[in-house]
Design a protein around this motif. Structure first.
Motif, PDB file in Angstrom:
ATOM      1  N   MET A   1       0.895  -1.075   0.027  1.00 50.90           N
ATOM      2  CA  MET A   1       0.268   0.164   0.019  1.00 50.90           C
ATOM      3  C   MET A   1       0.912   1.418  -0.049  1.00 50.90           C
ATOM      4  O   MET A   1       1.694   1.440   0.867  1.00 50.90           O
ATOM      5  CB  MET A   1      -0.724  -0.077   1.338  1.00 50.90           C
ATOM      6  CG  MET A   1      -2.258  -0.302   1.208  1.00 50.90           C
ATOM      7  SD  MET A   1      -3.154   0.936   0.236  1.00 50.90           S
ATOM      8  CE  MET A   1      -3.465   1.982   1.477  1.00 50.90           C
ATOM      9  N   VAL A   2       0.749   2.038  -1.022  1.00 49.77           N
ATOM     10  CA  VAL A   2       1.548   3.403  -1.016  1.00 49.77           C
ATOM     11  C   VAL A   2       1.135   4.281   0.117  1.00 49.77           C
ATOM     12  O   VAL A   2      -0.089   4.517   0.013  1.00 49.77           O
ATOM     13  CB  VAL A   2       1.544   3.910  -2.535  1.00 49.77           C
ATOM     14  CG1 VAL A   2       2.319   5.312  -2.326  1.00 49.77           C
ATOM     15  CG2 VAL A   2       1.921   3.034  -3.427  1.00 49.77           C
ATOM     16  N   PRO A   3       1.913   4.580   1.131  1.00 55.06           N
ATOM     17  CA  PRO A   3       1.540   5.589   2.005  1.00 55.06           C
ATOM     18  C   PRO A   3       0.784   7.126   1.477  1.00 55.06           C
ATOM     19  O   PRO A   3       1.378   7.157   0.526  1.00 55.06           O
ATOM     20  CB  PRO A   3       2.630   5.677   2.883  1.00 55.06           C
ATOM     21  CG  PRO A   3       3.900   5.490   2.255  1.00 55.06           C
ATOM     22  CD  PRO A   3       3.366   4.428   1.031  1.00 55.06           C
ATOM     23  N   LEU A   4      -0.162   7.532   2.149  1.00 60.41           N
ATOM     24  CA  LEU A   4      -0.714   8.709   1.610  1.00 60.41           C
ATOM     25  C   LEU A   4       0.257   9.818   1.474  1.00 60.41           C
ATOM     26  O   LEU A   4       0.406  10.714   0.373  1.00 60.41           O
ATOM     27  CB  LEU A   4      -1.694   9.305   2.620  1.00 60.41           C
ATOM     28  CG  LEU A   4      -2.372  10.508   2.351  1.00 60.41           C
ATOM     29  CD1 LEU A   4      -3.237  10.495   1.159  1.00 60.41           C
ATOM     30  CD2 LEU A   4      -3.054  11.085   3.387  1.00 60.41           C
ATOM     31  N   SER A   5       1.244   9.796   2.375  1.00 57.25           N
ATOM     32  CA  SER A   5       2.257  11.065   2.499  1.00 57.25           C
ATOM     33  C   SER A   5       2.968  11.034   1.174  1.00 57.25           C
ATOM     34  O   SER A   5       3.329  12.127   0.383  1.00 57.25           O
ATOM     35  CB  SER A   5       3.084  11.007   3.274  1.00 57.25           C
ATOM     36  OG  SER A   5       3.971   9.642   3.255  1.00 57.25           O
TER      37      SER A   5
ATOM     38  N   SER B   1      -6.260  11.089  -3.953  1.00 56.15           N
ATOM     39  CA  SER B   1      -5.448  10.171  -2.810  1.00 56.15           C
ATOM     40  C   SER B   1      -6.129  10.331  -1.520  1.00 56.15           C
ATOM     41  O   SER B   1      -6.242   9.489  -0.899  1.00 56.15           O
ATOM     42  CB  SER B   1      -3.808  10.671  -2.695  1.00 56.15           C
ATOM     43  OG  SER B   1      -4.138  12.024  -2.578  1.00 56.15           O
ATOM     44  N   LEU B   2      -6.520  11.651  -1.268  1.00 54.21           N
ATOM     45  CA  LEU B   2      -7.199  11.917   0.137  1.00 54.21           C
ATOM     46  C   LEU B   2      -8.450  11.049   0.112  1.00 54.21           C
ATOM     47  O   LEU B   2      -8.986  10.521   1.006  1.00 54.21           O
ATOM     48  CB  LEU B   2      -7.547  13.345   0.134  1.00 54.21           C
ATOM     49  CG  LEU B   2      -6.305  14.326   0.611  1.00 54.21           C
ATOM     50  CD1 LEU B   2      -6.406  15.572   0.410  1.00 54.21           C
ATOM     51  CD2 LEU B   2      -5.686  13.830   1.934  1.00 54.21           C
ATOM     52  N   SER B   3      -9.132  11.096  -1.087  1.00 54.59           N
ATOM     53  CA  SER B   3     -10.703  10.708  -1.287  1.00 54.59           C
ATOM     54  C   SER B   3     -10.478   9.008  -0.921  1.00 54.59           C
ATOM     55  O   SER B   3     -11.319   8.409  -0.084  1.00 54.59           O
ATOM     56  CB  SER B   3     -11.185  10.688  -2.525  1.00 54.59           C
ATOM     57  OG  SER B   3     -12.119   9.701  -2.855  1.00 54.59           O
ATOM     58  N   HIS B   4      -9.382   8.457  -1.553  1.00 55.83           N
ATOM     59  CA  HIS B   4      -9.304   7.056  -1.364  1.00 55.83           C
ATOM     60  C   HIS B   4      -8.745   6.959   0.244  1.00 55.83           C
ATOM     61  O   HIS B   4      -9.475   5.942   0.929  1.00 55.83           O
ATOM     62  CB  HIS B   4      -8.049   6.520  -2.221  1.00 55.83           C
ATOM     63  CG  HIS B   4      -7.648   5.178  -1.828  1.00 55.83           C
ATOM     64  ND1 HIS B   4      -8.190   3.861  -2.131  1.00 55.83           N
ATOM     65  CD2 HIS B   4      -6.558   4.819  -1.306  1.00 55.83           C
ATOM     66  CE1 HIS B   4      -7.825   2.930  -1.791  1.00 55.83           C
ATOM     67  NE2 HIS B   4      -6.478   3.401  -1.176  1.00 55.83           N
ATOM     68  N   TYR B   5      -7.749   7.708   0.781  1.00 57.14           N
ATOM     69  CA  TYR B   5      -7.570   7.650   2.237  1.00 57.14           C
ATOM     70  C   TYR B   5      -8.440   7.538   2.923  1.00 57.14           C
ATOM     71  O   TYR B   5      -8.735   6.748   3.884  1.00 57.14           O
ATOM     72  CB  TYR B   5      -6.490   8.459   2.262  1.00 57.14           C
ATOM     73  CG  TYR B   5      -5.954   8.783   3.820  1.00 57.14           C
ATOM     74  CD1 TYR B   5      -6.528   9.682   4.673  1.00 57.14           C
ATOM     75  CD2 TYR B   5      -5.390   7.822   4.380  1.00 57.14           C
ATOM     76  CE1 TYR B   5      -6.065   9.692   5.808  1.00 57.14           C
ATOM     77  CE2 TYR B   5      -4.874   7.622   5.733  1.00 57.14           C
ATOM     78  CZ  TYR B   5      -5.298   8.783   6.362  1.00 57.14           C
ATOM     79  OH  TYR B   5      -4.786   8.586   7.571  1.00 57.14           O
ATOM     80  N   LEU B   6      -9.466   8.610   2.690  1.00 53.86           N
ATOM     81  CA  LEU B   6     -10.775   8.903   3.723  1.00 53.86           C
ATOM     82  C   LEU B   6     -11.845   7.847   3.339  1.00 53.86           C
ATOM     83  O   LEU B   6     -12.968   7.959   3.975  1.00 53.86           O
ATOM     84  CB  LEU B   6     -11.184  10.146   3.747  1.00 53.86           C
ATOM     85  CG  LEU B   6     -10.094  11.260   3.933  1.00 53.86           C
ATOM     86  CD1 LEU B   6     -10.766  12.840   3.536  1.00 53.86           C
ATOM     87  CD2 LEU B   6     -10.069  11.399   5.334  1.00 53.86           C
ATOM     88  N   GLN B   7     -11.733   7.142   2.305  1.00 52.61           N
ATOM     89  CA  GLN B   7     -12.812   6.241   1.869  1.00 52.61           C
ATOM     90  C   GLN B   7     -14.122   7.192   1.761  1.00 52.61           C
ATOM     91  O   GLN B   7     -15.258   6.946   2.312  1.00 52.61           O
ATOM     92  CB  GLN B   7     -13.085   5.292   2.863  1.00 52.61           C
ATOM     93  CG  GLN B   7     -11.971   4.028   2.659  1.00 52.61           C
ATOM     94  CD  GLN B   7     -11.807   3.554   1.380  1.00 52.61           C
ATOM     95  OE1 GLN B   7     -12.878   3.363   0.637  1.00 52.61           O
ATOM     96  NE2 GLN B   7     -10.373   3.253   0.992  1.00 52.61           N
TER      97      GLN B   7
END
Lengths: 100, 656, 475, 512
Positions: free
Chosen positions: A1-5, A48-54
């Protein structure tokens, strides 16, 4: 999983490139492209944020941004053509009739 | 009915009539309203006011309230008491005679109505000054007479010297009024009212009080007295502020006679006499008055010796006599001072009018161009001699009695400066007859020296005229001028008899008459001393006359030789001790310089304007530079936006 | 799944306006006389204004809020449209750009503004902003044959895009932090999670300030305004100097007061130097301008500075004073531009301030009107400008910013000089060039409205102030 | 509010006095540009009508009470608690009358000296008058400020459009000077409004006590506006320019009324609202006044332009007024108010006379005149009376004012009193020098055949001569207006803070 940062870092990098492209390049088309670059940087960030925040919002906004970017490009080019017809220049720094 | 109200308001109505109707209607009849008014006042004074005053009845009534502001309440009111009665007599008699005289003197002058209008206005102001019952009305009259003297000195206003003299008189008086005004404020601050009665009643209360005036604390009565005396010095042309009186001679001679001899200049003495309760409280004030009086008297007497203008000699003699009056008041002998004022009014007016008649005949003021007029103008000559004798203090004439009274009271008084002042007084007693008789001998005796050929218009009095053959042109003045001269001559002789001192068998009625107002100074001195002093002053007076005769009758070349030998002293005296030039360079020039250079050029133009125009100018320049930042390049705007964002981030980071 | 249409009643004004814009676009194909289009659009806007009354409420999952606050701003937009259309009818004919799209673009831009005013969500806000921006870019360059207009459009476009990039970046950060783009949700998220002095939140606030600062032409981001105002057609300059600026303030007010209410201290600290800088630049640089449109551009920057004071007070009273100020600003600004347009006739540009010399001799009425507008812009009492400033100053001092008001007051005194210079040229100089005014009925009508408004509000402001206070009550 | 007596008259007198000129202005607006004579007659008619109406104020005024009279109060902007609140008391009534009178004189004097844009000129004159009367009558801070600023517009135009050669610089300087001052006052007003619980009502504000530091700040804010208008010493440089460049009517309005508003402001606002601050600032104020007196007088000695000289003499005279006001005792205050009235009459008259001569010779240089007394004797007589009044000769109005002021000033601070007295001497100096230069000595060839004053000009000056002598001889008819109000003002000033020693505490009582 590629980290959000990492995505965030990529997005900042692209954004900064876009900004510098916008500020330094002489050719209007290149300037347009750097604006597109900035907008796409934002898209990366949003996705990326949307994916991270589901959460769907980011991606919806990304779509809107793409749509608006297209419209913007169209209008931008129309303006450039109109300008070109009158002043046969494609360089931003020659467009300085008004100042002071 | 309050008859005395008519005394001031008759001349006022005459003034209004003349001013409004004078130019068109009355034209050369303009003298009638003025003469009738002033003679009317004279008549009322003699018939109703003087007898009442003699009967000891004092009137002190208010006409209407003039100014009310909080506790400050001033009315226009009248106080008739012996002192006022004397002054009324002096003013009205002199005014009437001089008005009549002026009809002849001013005959044919184009501003005829204006002259009589101002003369009536002057009489009104002088009467208001004298009859007032509070300091405010005194101040009103004070400035009123100053104004009229400005008008009348500058009567020949198309002459620059006359206009300048008028202006100079008014401004020098203003210097005096400056002190006088502050004195009046101090009185109100101390007594809460300006009316004479309460102020003088409570005067004793403030002895020994000290007040903080501009940093030093000063004894209150002395301060008030000296401030009031400032006004007197200004008005009665005493030493520091005497410069305006000789120049005031630019005015027509009746004006000089009335204003600058008999009435206005004596206002100072009247004021000091009126405020004697305050002056008596402070030893220092009394001495200052005496010293200033004495020095002025001596100082102006010495100048008078060297002058060649007939009117200026008499003007300096007036200063000298006024000095004597102040000397008397300074040593506490107010009655003597007022008595001298009373007699001086007659013989000084007479001197001026006689001089006027001479000028009227030879059309020049310079005595060097006169001479030998005795045979052409017998009446004027006779009258001139009487006045000179009286002024010189020759026994038997009124001048002698009043001058001797002063010299004796100076000698006999308790005041510490008494003896010094007495010496100066006797010295003056020598000079006065000397310069008066010098005048007579140069004018009336010897041969006619009026040799200048150029002819001049009849009405220009000031300029010289008359060729050698013009000599037979000279004739006696018309009746309308000689009658007043004769009447005044009678006054000059007889006026003194009312106050003959007990030592010479007289009843000193004058001093008794004034006792209730000014009190009676207690003297110490034996009869022998009185005889000694009187004798000494008489001998000195006669020797003065003898010396004048010797110089100007027998050895006429002697005066030139002495003048050349002591040319230093002569020049100083001739140029009036260079006081005029001194004032010009120490006061007038610096103020103009400051006004011109410092204020107009520096403070107003550079500093204030500099700021007022500088700040907007700087903003304008800054806006010009700021405008250059707008280069027109879109990318520069972008850079600035980014820089702005970056700057805000930095700001937030710093503030956190 | 049942598809249930959300309650559209709050959206009625926007929908009718869109319909109107499309109709105007279609009719333009059918008719030759373009003035009719102007009439239609004005009538349409009037109808929309009427529908505004019944349209309060929240819809689309509170992404779209139509409350007092938004309807007051919509009122400003409608007034702006009507007046701009009135003054542009004759003007675009003179400029030989008499195309129907002009009116529809104005309407589309207004729709954008209306959406921005009612945006309860950052996405809707972005869309409204872009719709307004794009249509205004074209309007700025509407005089195709004039290089200046093209240059204006280009600059506006470039910097507009640049600032919307910043806006988006700001939105993405906020979205990243709070997981939502809904203003109220953001606010509750911040207060619960205590993100008060979280740096990235502040970063997003700064990015948003940059974007909105660009829109209202606040100081560091104002560089575009003078060139675009000068280059664009005068009627559009008038339109632009009121519409987008008011929309910018609406959004600034709503986002900062609703979403970032708990970090009030920080963004107020940011806005204070911004406001001072805006007033300074606006007033000082205007002193040395010789082109009247450019001068009015800097004056509009300065007025943005004064309005910012309303935001800085950060309470309802402040917002009400800001709204009142913008309404009054709309009237006096468009009035002034209307007079400039009157001077623009066939062979005469009428741009430089020297063209106004001796105007009082040649056209006393035009001079008198310009005098009223100039005094109103300075803020001299009997005019509405004073009332606007007074209300702002009262609310600012009430919030304790007395020193800031003193600074504002000094700058308004400086501003008096360049406004008075115009009056001085008109009244105290002899006319050099004979100016033929191109008076037309609509422009005169617009002038009457604006003058009456400026004077009436100046003397009887209670109606407008009351309206502003009522509008803010539900905020 | 017990402080106030509502308007008893049948019609709202103050509103009529204020808005009658505005009505006249509107009437002129309608008349055609070419009918100049009709415009002038309308202007004259309106101003005379305003004066007559304002006379009823003079007669029906109740002198015994300090309360505001003829009061009208209607709510105007409820949201900020602003009311249309008018009222007049002992201090302001005289200036309402003076303004009405000056309006007539201005219309008369510019009858045929104003040729260009006659319509706009008379509109500006009437508007200025109406706003000025408004300033003196308004009891609501907002209304006061509205009139205070609104008056700038017509005055700016009067100086700028019909002025002399350097009029633009003078007009803009006048405008900016006053504007910068008054905007600071605006901030002060708002702070007061908020501190006093959102009320613009002046009388209500007067009842409250404010903390000392706030008083100081506000005092200086108000000082900025009023000192510029007075004009006090450092900020006076606009006056000579404005006076010399303004048309005759303009400088008459400037001299007669405009300057008084600054001093009126001190009286109506600075003293009662900030008593401790005023008392603390009196030494500073007295020094500024004394500097103004001497500075103004000395600079007059070096003037070559007639109007500039009279303008600087106004600076000196107004120095006396501020000295009177800040003496903070009854004599000083009443003297100050009376001197404001006198200065209005005398300097107004002097400017009218200069206007009369300017219409004939079109030159303001003193050197161009000489020996005018022989050419125009009646004019010389009139000018002499005004010179004497300006010098403060007893019997004229100048004396009463100056004497009271010096008395009050002397009681308050001896040094200030003494220095101010020197002002009288220099005053006599420059006025008599001026009179001699113009009227005496040889007749200047430039003025040989000048006609004397015609009927219209005489009518303009006669009322002023009457006023000069009336106030000089019987000042109580004017002083009686002020007693109650000044007493009340002093109680308010003394009530706040240290008990000021009443100067009349004479040693008399001590002695008895």
């Amino acid at each position: 999983m590629v980290p959000l940062s990492w995505y965030m870092m990529l997005s900042i990098a692209v954004f900064v490139i876009g900004v510098f492209g916008f500020l330094s390049r002489r050719n209007i088309i290149i300037v347009f492209m750097s604006i597109e670059l900035m907008l796409n940087a934002v898209n990366i960030n949003l996705i990326s944020l949307s994916h991270y925040l589901q959460d769907m919002r980011g991606q919806i906004l990304a779509f809107f941004v793409i749509a608006v970017a297209a419209a913007e490009a169209a209008i931008g080019l129309a303006i450039v053509i109109a300008l070109f017809r009158n002043k046969a220049t494609a360089h931003v720094d020659e467009v300085k009739e008004m100042q002071g | 009915m309050k008859l005395y109200l008519l005394i001031p308001f008759l001349p006022l109505t005459a003034f209004v009539i003349n001013i409004l109707l004078g130019k068109e209607v009355l034209r050369d009849k303009a003298h009638w309203p003025s003469i009738l008014a002033v003679v009317g006042s004279f008549f009322i004074t003699i018939t109703s006011v003087l007898p009442q005053a003699m009967a000891g009845k004092v009137i002190n009534e208010d006409l209407y309230t003039w100014m009310v502001s909080g506790t400050f309440n001033v009315t226009v009111g009248f106080l008739i008491d012996p002192l006022t009665a004397v002054m009324l007599v002096v003013v009205t008699t002199c005014a009437s005679l001089i008005h009549i005289y002026a009809v002849g003197y001013m005959h044919g002058d184009k501003g005829y109505y204006r002259f009589f209008a101002y003369m009536s206005l002057f009489t009104f102001c002088m009467l208001m000054l004298v009859m007032g019952n509070n300091f405010m009305q005194l101040y009103f009259g004070w400035e009123g007479v100053g104004l009229c003297s400005y008008f009348l000195i500058g009567y020949y206003f198309n002459k620059k010297s006359a206009a300048d003299a008028g202006k100079k008189a008014f401004i020098v008086n203003r210097f005096g009024d400056f002190g006088f005004g502050i004195g009046v404020f101090m009185i109100f601050l101390t007594f809460g009212t300006l009316h004479y009665a309460p102020v003088f009643a409570n005067a004793a209360g403030i002895t020994g009080q000290t007040v903080n005036f501009l940093g030093w604390n000063v004894d209150l009565p002395t301060l008030i007295a000296l401030l009031l005396f400032c006004g007197a010095v200004g008005k009665s042309a005493q030493v520091p502020l005497h410069v305006w009186l000789p120049d005031a001679m630019e005015g027509p001679t009746p004006v000089s006679a009335l204003i600058h001899a008999a009435t206005m200049v004596t206002a100072g003495v009247f004021m000091v006499a009126r405020c004697n309760p305050i002056f008596n409280l402070s030893e220092i004030a009394m001495n200052t008055v005496a010293i200033v009086g004495a020095t002025t008297s001596l100082f102006t007497a010495t100048i008078a010796i060297t002058q060649n203008d007939i009117k200026r000699i008499i003007a300096y003699s007036t200063c000298s006599h006024l000095g004597l009056m102040f000397l008397a008041c300074g040593v506490g002998a107010y009655a003597a001072g007022i008595f001298h004022l009373y007699t001086h009014a007659f013989f000084k007016a007479l001197l001026f009018l006689a001089a006027g008649s001479v000028i009227h005949a030879v059309h020049t003021n310079d005595i060097q161009e006169m001479g030998g007029l005795k045979k052409y103008m017998p009446i004027t000559y006779a009258v001139f001699v009487i006045a000179a004798l009286s002024a010189g203090g020759v026994p038997g004439f009124s001048g002698f009695f009043s001058k001797d009274e002063i010299i004796w009271s100076a000698y006999a008084s308790h005041s510490s400066v008494g003896k010094l002042v007495w010496l100066m007084g006797t010295a003056v007693a020598f000079f006065t007859p000397f310069y008066t008789f010098r005048l007579i001998f140069l004018t009336f005796h010897g041969k006619y020296r009026g040799g200048h050929p150029e002819e001049h218009g009849h009405s220009a009095h000031g300029s010289s005229h008359g060729s050698h053959q013009g000599e037979h042109h000279i004739h006696e003045s018309p009746k309308v001028m000689t009658i007043p001269l004769i009447l005044l001559a009678v006054g000059a002789v007889a006026a003194g008899w009312v106050g003959i001192p007990p030592i010479l068998g007289g009843g000193a009625h004058f001093a008794e008459f004034l006792k209730p107002v000014v009190g009676h100074p207690e003297f110490h001195g034996t009869h022998a001393e009185e005889w000694g002093v009187m004798g000494l002053s008489t001998i000195i007076a006669l020797s003065g006359i003898g010396l004048a005769a010797f110089f100007y009758l027998r050895k006429t070349d002697l005066p030139e030789k002495i003048a050349k030998q002591f040319s230093g002293i002569y020049n100083i005296l001739y140029h009036k001790y260079y006081i005029d030039e001194l004032y010009h360079y120490t006061i007038v020039k610096p103020t103009l310089w400051v006004a011109d250079k410092v204020i107009v050029a520096i403070t107003d133009a550079r500093i204030i304007e500099g700021i007022v125009n500088g700040v907007p100018g700087a903003i304008g320049k800054f806006s010009g530079n700021l405008r250059k930042v707008q280069t027109g390049l879109a990318q520069h705007y972008g850079i600035l936006m980014a820089a702005g964002a970056f700057f805000i981030i930095a700001l937030v980071l710093l503030l956190r | 799944m049942n598809f249930q249409l959300p309650n559209l009643s709050p959206m009625v004004p926007e929908l009718t306006m869109t319909a109107l814009a499309l109709i105007v676009l279609l009719i333009d194909l059918l008719i030759k006389k373009k003035e009719i289009l102007a009439l239609i659009s004005m009538a349409g806007v009037a109808i929309v204004a009427v529908t505004l009354l019944g349209s309060s409420g929240v819809t689309f999952g509170n992404m779209f809020i139509s409350d007092g606050y938004s309807s007051f701003f919509k009122l400003i937009f409608f007034i702006n449209v009507i007046l701009s259309v009135l003054i542009s009818i004759k003007y675009i004919a003179i400029e030989r750009v008499n195309y129907g799209e002009y009116y529809s673009l104005i309407l589309f831009s207004t729709i954008g503004m209306m959406i921005m005013a009612s945006a309860g969500d950052l996405i809707v806000l972005y869309l409204g902003l872009e719709l307004m921006a794009l249509s205004t870019y074209i309007l700025a360059g509407f005089i195709r044959h004039d290089v200046k207009s093209n240059e204006a459009a280009l600059k506006y476009f470039l910097l507009g895009a640049f600032s919307s990039a910043f806006l988006l970046y700001g939105i993405s950060i906020v979205y990243g932090l709070t997981g939502t783009t809904d203003l109220k949700a953001i606010a509750s998220f911040i207060s619960e999670k205590g993100l008060a002095n979280n740096f990235s939140l502040l970063l997003s606030v700064i990015f948003l300030t940059v974007a909105f600062g660009f829109k209202i032409a606040a100081a560091p981001f104002h560089m575009w305004a003078p060139d675009v105002y000068e280059g664009a057609p005068t009627s559009i300059t008038a339109f632009m100097s009121v519409g987008p600026k008011a929309a910018g303030f609406a959004v600034l007010g709503r986002v900062f007061m609703v979403a970032f209410v708990s970090v009030k201290v920080d963004w107020v600290a940011i806005l204070i130097p911004l406001s001072i800088l805006t007033m300074a630049v606006g007033n000082i640089v205007a002193l040395s301008q010789t082109n009247i449109k450019r001068m009015l551009a800097y004056s509009s920057i300065a007025h943005a500075g004064y309005a910012l004071l309303g935001i800085i007070t950060a309470n309802n009273e402040g917002l009400a004073s800001m709204m009142n100020y913008l309404m009054i600003y709309a009237f006096m600004n468009i009035g002034a531009f209307a007079v400039i347009i009157m001077l623009r006739s066939e062979g005469f540009k009428g741009d430089s301030i020297y063209d106004y010399e001796g105007l009082s001799k040649t056209h006393p009425w035009a001079a008198a009107l310009m005098l009223i507008f100039m005094f109103s812009l300075t803020g001299i009492p009997p005019t509405a400008g004073f009332i606007g400033k007074l209300y702002i100053f009262i609310s600012a001092i009430n919030a304790g910013y007395t020193w800031l008001v003193v600074v504002a007051v000094i700058f308004s005194a400086i501003s008096a000089y360049f406004y008075m210079r115009i009056v001085m040229y008109m009244y105290m100089r002899e006319p050099k060039v004979t100016v033929t005014l191109s008076t037309s009925l609509p422009t005169d009508f617009a002038l009457v409205i604006t003058t009456v408004a400026v004077l009436v509000i100046g003397v009887f402001p209670s109606f407008l102030v009351g309206l502003a206070r009522a509008a803010i009550r539900g905020f | 509010m017990e402080q106030v007596i509502m308007n008893q008259l049948s019609y709202p007198i103050l509103s009529t006095v204020i808005f009658l000129p505005v009505l006249g202005a509107l009437l002129i607006l309608i008349t055609r540009r070419s009918w100049e004579l009709l415009t002038k007659w309308i202007a004259l008619g309106t101003s005379i009508l305003t004066f007559i109406v304002s006379l009823t104020l003079f007669t029906d005024f109740d002198k015994s009470t300090h309360k505001m009279q003829f009061v009208e109060k209607h709510s105007w902007i409820p949201n900020w608690n602003i009311n249309y609140y008018l009222g007049v008391d002992g201090i302001s009534i005289l200036f309402v009358l003076l303004s009405a009178l000056t309006a007539i004189l201005c219309v008369l004097i510019s009858w045929n000296s104003i040729k260009a844009k006659v319509k706009e000129f008379y509109i500006s004159i009437l508007l200025t008058t109406s706003f000025m009367i408004g300033v003196f009558c308004s009891l609501d801070f907002f209304l006061f400020y509205l009139f205070w600023e609104a008056m700038l517009i017509p005055m700016f135009l009067i100086i700028g459009v019909w002025g002399g050669p350097n009029r633009i610089y003078a007009a803009i300087k006048f405008f900016l000077y006053t504007l910068v001052g008054s905007v600071l006052m605006l901030v002060g007003i708002i702070v007061l409004y908020l501190y006093a619980g959102k009320s613009f009502d002046i009388l209500e504000l007067m009842t409250k006590n404010y903390p000392y530091t706030m008083q100081l700040w506000l005092f200086w804010a108000f000082f900025a506006a009023f000192a510029v208008k007075v004009p006090m010493w450092p900020v006076h440089t606009w006056l000579p320019d404005a006076h010399t460049e303004a048309p005759t009517a303009g400088s008459v309005i400037l001299a007669a009324i405009l300057i008084k508003m600054g001093a009126y402001g001190f009286l109506r606002f600075s003293l009662p609202l900030f008593p401790e601050a005023s008392k603390a600032m009196t030494p500073a104020m007295l020094t500024l006044s004394v500097i103004a007196i001497i500075y103004g007088a000395v600079i007059c000695l070096a003037q070559t332009d007639l109007k500039r000289l009279i303008a600087y003499s106004s600076v000196s005279h107004m120095g006396f007024v501020t000295l009177g006001i800040f003496a903070l005792n009854i004599q000083g205050l009443e003297g100050g108010i009376l001197q404001m009235l006198n200065h209005g009459v005398v300097t107004g008259a002097l400017f009218l006379s200069v206007g009369i001569v300017y219409d004939r010779t079109h030159s303001r240089q003193i050197a161009d005149y000489g020996g005018l007394a022989t050419v125009m004797p009646i004019y010389a007589a009139f000018f002499m009376v005004f010179t004497l009044a300006s010098v403060g000769l007893p019997g004229t109005n100048g004396f009463i004012g100056e004497f009271l002021i010096l008395l009050g000033g002397f009681a308050a601070n001896k040094l200030a009193g003494v220095l101010a007295c020197t002002g009288i001497i220099i005053g006599a100096g420059y006025m008599l020098w001026l009179y001699q230069k113009i009227f005496f000595m040889e007749i200047n060839k430039k003025i040989i055949g000048l006609p004397d004053m015609d009927i219209r000009e005489t009518i303009t000056l006669v009322p002023l001569i009457v006023l000069v002598l009336w106030i000089g001889i019987y000042p109580n008819s004017f002083l009686s207006f002020m007693h109650a109000s000044v007493q009340h003002l002093l109680e308010r000033v003394n009530a706040g803070g240290v008990q000021e020693v009443n100067i009349a505490k004479t040693i008399l009582e001590v002695v008895r």
